[in-house]
Design a protein around this motif. Structure first.
Motif, PDB file in Angstrom:
ATOM      1  N   MET A  83       0.847  -1.198   0.000  1.00 23.31           N
ATOM      2  CA  MET A  83       0.000   0.000   0.000  1.00 23.31           C
ATOM      3  C   MET A  83       0.878   1.243   0.000  1.00 23.31           C
ATOM      4  SD  MET A  83      -2.949   1.201   2.732  1.00 23.31           S
ATOM      5  CE  MET A  83      -3.887  -0.313   2.567  1.00 23.31           C
ATOM      6  N   ARG A  84       0.616   2.125  -0.939  1.00 28.49           N
ATOM      7  CA  ARG A  84       1.364   3.380  -1.033  1.00 28.49           C
ATOM      8  C   ARG A  84       1.082   4.227   0.203  1.00 28.49           C
ATOM      9  NH1 ARG A  84       2.904   8.368  -1.960  1.00 28.49           N
ATOM     10  NH2 ARG A  84       2.378   9.536  -3.830  1.00 28.49           N
ATOM     11  N   SER A  85       2.104   4.886   0.722  1.00 30.97           N
ATOM     12  CA  SER A  85       1.964   5.743   1.889  1.00 30.97           C
ATOM     13  C   SER A  85       1.942   7.199   1.452  1.00 30.97           C
ATOM     14  CB  SER A  85       3.125   5.512   2.863  1.00 30.97           C
ATOM     15  OG  SER A  85       3.037   6.402   3.951  1.00 30.97           O
ATOM     16  N   MET A  86       1.014   7.975   2.025  1.00 31.03           N
ATOM     17  CA  MET A  86       0.958   9.417   1.800  1.00 31.03           C
ATOM     18  C   MET A  86       0.964  10.093   3.166  1.00 31.03           C
ATOM     19  SD  MET A  86      -1.643  10.163  -1.380  1.00 31.03           S
ATOM     20  CE  MET A  86      -1.236   9.626  -3.063  1.00 31.03           C
ATOM     21  N   ASP A  87       2.089  10.712   3.497  1.00 32.97           N
ATOM     22  CA  ASP A  87       2.195  11.313   4.824  1.00 32.97           C
ATOM     23  C   ASP A  87       1.552  12.698   4.851  1.00 32.97           C
ATOM     24  OD1 ASP A  87       3.996  12.955   3.520  1.00 32.97           O
ATOM     25  OD2 ASP A  87       5.774  12.108   4.497  1.00 32.97           O
ATOM     26  N   VAL A  88       1.563  13.331   6.020  1.00 36.29           N
ATOM     27  CA  VAL A  88       0.942  14.639   6.197  1.00 36.29           C
ATOM     28  C   VAL A  88       1.573  15.678   5.287  1.00 36.29           C
ATOM     29  CG1 VAL A  88       0.646  16.536   7.822  1.00 36.29           C
ATOM     30  CG2 VAL A  88       0.127  14.206   8.543  1.00 36.29           C
ATOM     31  N   ALA A  89       2.887  15.627   5.110  1.00 36.14           N
ATOM     32  CA  ALA A  89       3.568  16.609   4.263  1.00 36.14           C
ATOM     33  C   ALA A  89       3.047  16.540   2.824  1.00 36.14           C
ATOM     34  CB  ALA A  89       5.078  16.378   4.302  1.00 36.14           C
ATOM     35  N   ALA A 107       0.937  19.371   0.696  1.00 38.68           N
ATOM     36  CA  ALA A 107       1.377  19.844  -0.617  1.00 38.68           C
ATOM     37  C   ALA A 107       0.238  19.762  -1.629  1.00 38.68           C
ATOM     38  CB  ALA A 107       2.572  19.019  -1.090  1.00 38.68           C
ATOM     39  N   ARG A 108      -0.546  18.704  -1.550  1.00 36.80           N
ATOM     40  CA  ARG A 108      -1.687  18.570  -2.456  1.00 36.80           C
ATOM     41  C   ARG A 108      -2.710  19.678  -2.210  1.00 36.80           C
ATOM     42  NH1 ARG A 108      -2.143  12.983  -4.700  1.00 36.80           N
ATOM     43  NH2 ARG A 108      -4.408  13.183  -4.751  1.00 36.80           N
ATOM     44  N   GLY A 110      -8.898  14.143  -2.082  1.00 35.26           N
ATOM     45  CA  GLY A 110      -8.213  12.895  -1.823  1.00 35.26           C
ATOM     46  C   GLY A 110      -6.711  13.098  -1.689  1.00 35.26           C
ATOM     47  N   PRO A 111      -6.049  12.202  -0.961  1.00 35.43           N
ATOM     48  CA  PRO A 111      -6.587  11.002  -0.313  1.00 35.43           C
ATOM     49  C   PRO A 111      -7.279  11.356   1.000  1.00 35.43           C
ATOM     50  CG  PRO A 111      -4.270  11.198   0.203  1.00 35.43           C
ATOM     51  CD  PRO A 111      -4.589  12.335  -0.736  1.00 35.43           C
ATOM     52  N   ALA A 112      -8.279  10.552   1.350  1.00 36.61           N
ATOM     53  CA  ALA A 112      -8.996  10.790   2.602  1.00 36.61           C
ATOM     54  C   ALA A 112      -9.723   9.518   3.003  1.00 36.61           C
ATOM     55  CB  ALA A 112      -9.991  11.934   2.439  1.00 36.61           C
ATOM     56  N   PRO A 113      -9.984   9.330   4.287  1.00 39.96           N
ATOM     57  CA  PRO A 113     -10.756   8.179   4.736  1.00 39.96           C
ATOM     58  C   PRO A 113     -12.186   8.220   4.217  1.00 39.96           C
ATOM     59  CG  PRO A 113      -9.588   9.201   6.575  1.00 39.96           C
ATOM     60  CD  PRO A 113      -9.483  10.144   5.411  1.00 39.96           C
ATOM     61  N   GLU A 122       0.623   9.926  -8.204  1.00 38.43           N
ATOM     62  CA  GLU A 122       1.928  10.543  -8.367  1.00 38.43           C
ATOM     63  C   GLU A 122       2.193  11.552  -7.248  1.00 38.43           C
ATOM     64  OE1 GLU A 122       4.428   9.946 -10.582  1.00 38.43           O
ATOM     65  OE2 GLU A 122       3.189   8.197 -11.063  1.00 38.43           O
ATOM     66  N   PRO A 123       3.418  11.606  -6.726  1.00 39.20           N
ATOM     67  CA  PRO A 123       3.737  12.572  -5.668  1.00 39.20           C
ATOM     68  C   PRO A 123       3.537  14.009  -6.150  1.00 39.20           C
ATOM     69  CG  PRO A 123       5.441  10.896  -5.850  1.00 39.20           C
ATOM     70  CD  PRO A 123       4.554  10.724  -7.043  1.00 39.20           C
ATOM     71  N   THR A 124       3.151  14.877  -5.261  1.00 39.37           N
ATOM     72  CA  THR A 124       2.965  16.295  -5.561  1.00 39.37           C
ATOM     73  C   THR A 124       4.139  17.079  -4.990  1.00 39.37           C
ATOM     74  OG1 THR A 124       0.555  16.103  -5.500  1.00 39.37           O
ATOM     75  CG2 THR A 124       1.484  18.307  -5.221  1.00 39.37           C
TER      76      THR A 124
END
Length: 392
Positions: free
Chosen positions: A1-7, A11-12, A236-239, A281-283
């Motif tokens: 599973m790809r991880s998307m942290d708070v930072a 940025a998004r 997104g991303p969001a629960p 894709e990373p932002t």
């Protein structure tokens, strides 16, 4: 599973929500589309949300889009909340939210009429006749206020007391009820208000004068899919729970809409988030940025779970009903609040130490916002602790 942290999420927000200075737009419609819809319960929010994301935009440009070009439409939708939406999204809002809301409002008002005994005979038939008479009167006038229509349609002046046993009880006529229901059905629309851009005293127009063919019909299931797609692209991303809260739908309705989309699950610091599968894709983070967002701005009101950008500041910035007041953002997180004083000054306060660069950027935004207000002095409809203190 790809991880998307708070930072990465912050940025998004900077990029998708056009909050970083280099990503602001000189087109009102682009600003609105970037946010899916703008909150409009407080009329000033629409203008101030555009101001925060605009470049070279003035209040007159927003009014032009709303009332001359008519590329934006004001309507009740999710959670029975008022929004301003781009015309291309209106069918999705109508099919996914407003149609069901119209039916619910009609049932509620019918129940009040029945309990009051104000109407004899079949209430549903009586109500339908009043709606038709009101719509016909509006077609004849072209544009009218509720007061003007109540003179044309005497039955709009029918008095109903919705709480006869309460000390605060007060009979009211049904004009607003009928207009709200017709608005939810997409048969009439809110037009230009009386007064400044912060006024909520709207005139009404038949939808035919805005959309000659009316609002295109979209089945509820398809409409929900389109709205979910738009929300995920912006928020997104969001629960899943954030999406359920924002739409006001049931979990089953949300899951059914998601099943028609290509969705990926990502790890949000231990919580599963949803994102469109083609949007992984990373932002790249822009340069640090400051923004002064108004009360009920769509960015902080886009999620129910806000810890990742709000921190410990909820008590100062929210009222008891969950409405956010004016907030100060620095590089993707809320760091303070602001208010307009009676003399027009923008007063602000940091709730945490954000550094000298942040202070300089915030001061520049406050100056820009003060100039944007001009002589208008709107008072937020929902007062919050810090806003009350700063505006005193």
């Amino acid at each position: 599973m790809r991880s998307m942290d708070v930072a990465e999420r912050r940025a998004r927000v900077a990029v998708r929500h056009r909050l970083a200075p280099g990503l602001r737009s000189d087109d009102v419609n682009d600003v609105v589309r970037s946010m899916v819809v703008l909150h409009a319960t407080d009329p000033a929010t629409v203008y101030l949300s555009v101001a925060a994301r605009g470049r070279g935009i003035e209040p007159a440009h927003v009014e032009k889009a709303l009332y001359e070009d008519r590329t934006l439409l004001r309507m009740l939708a999710m959670r029975r909340t008022m929004f301003v939406a781009p015309l291309e999204l209106v069918p999705a809002l109508q099919g996914s939210c407003a149609d069901q809301l119209a039916a619910k409002q009609r049932r509620t008002y019918g129940r009040y009429l029945e309990q009051s005994g104000a109407v004899e005979g079949r209430i549903a038939h009586w109500w339908s006749e009043v709606e038709e008479e009101t719509h016909a009167a509006l077609l004849a006038r072209g544009s009218a206020t509720g007061v003007q229509l109540s003179k044309d349609v005497p039955r709009l002046r029918t008095q109903v007391n919705t709480a006869p046993d309460k000390p605060y009880a007060k009979p009211t006529n049904i004009t607003t009820w009928v207009l709200v229901t017709l608005g939810c059905e997409g048969r009439i629309v809110r037009g230009r208000p009386n007064g400044s851009w912060s006024s909520s005293q709207y005139s009404w127009s038949p939808v035919e004068s805005w959309l000659p063919q009316g609002i295109p019909a979209l089945a509820a299931e398809q409409a929900r899919v389109e709205l979910v797609r738009a929300w995920l692209r912006t928020f997104g991303p969001a629960p899943l729970n954030d999406l359920k809260w924002w739409t006001g739908w049931t979990v089953a309705e949300v899951r059914k809409a998601l099943a028609h989309l290509d969705i990926a699950e990502v790890d949000l610091d231990g919580v599963t988030g949803l994102v469109l599968a083609d949007d992984l894709e990373p932002t790249p983070a822009p340069e640090p940025w400051a923004a002064l967002l108004p009360a009920l701005d769509p960015t902080p009101m886009g999620w129910q779970s806000r810890d990742w950008f709000l921190g410990p500041h909820a008590a100062a910035l929210f009222d008891r009903s969950g409405n956010i007041g004016p907030s100060i953002w620095w590089d993707g997180r809320i760091v303070g609040g602001w208010a307009q004083r009676p003399d027009g000054e923008i007063a602000w306060r940091l709730l945490e130490d954000a550094g000298s660069d942040a202070r300089a950027a915030i001061e520049a935004e406050a100056t820009r916002l003060g100039e944007w207000y001009g002589e208008v002095r709107p008072v937020p409809r929902f007062r919050t602790p810090l806003e009350r203190e700063l505006s005193a």
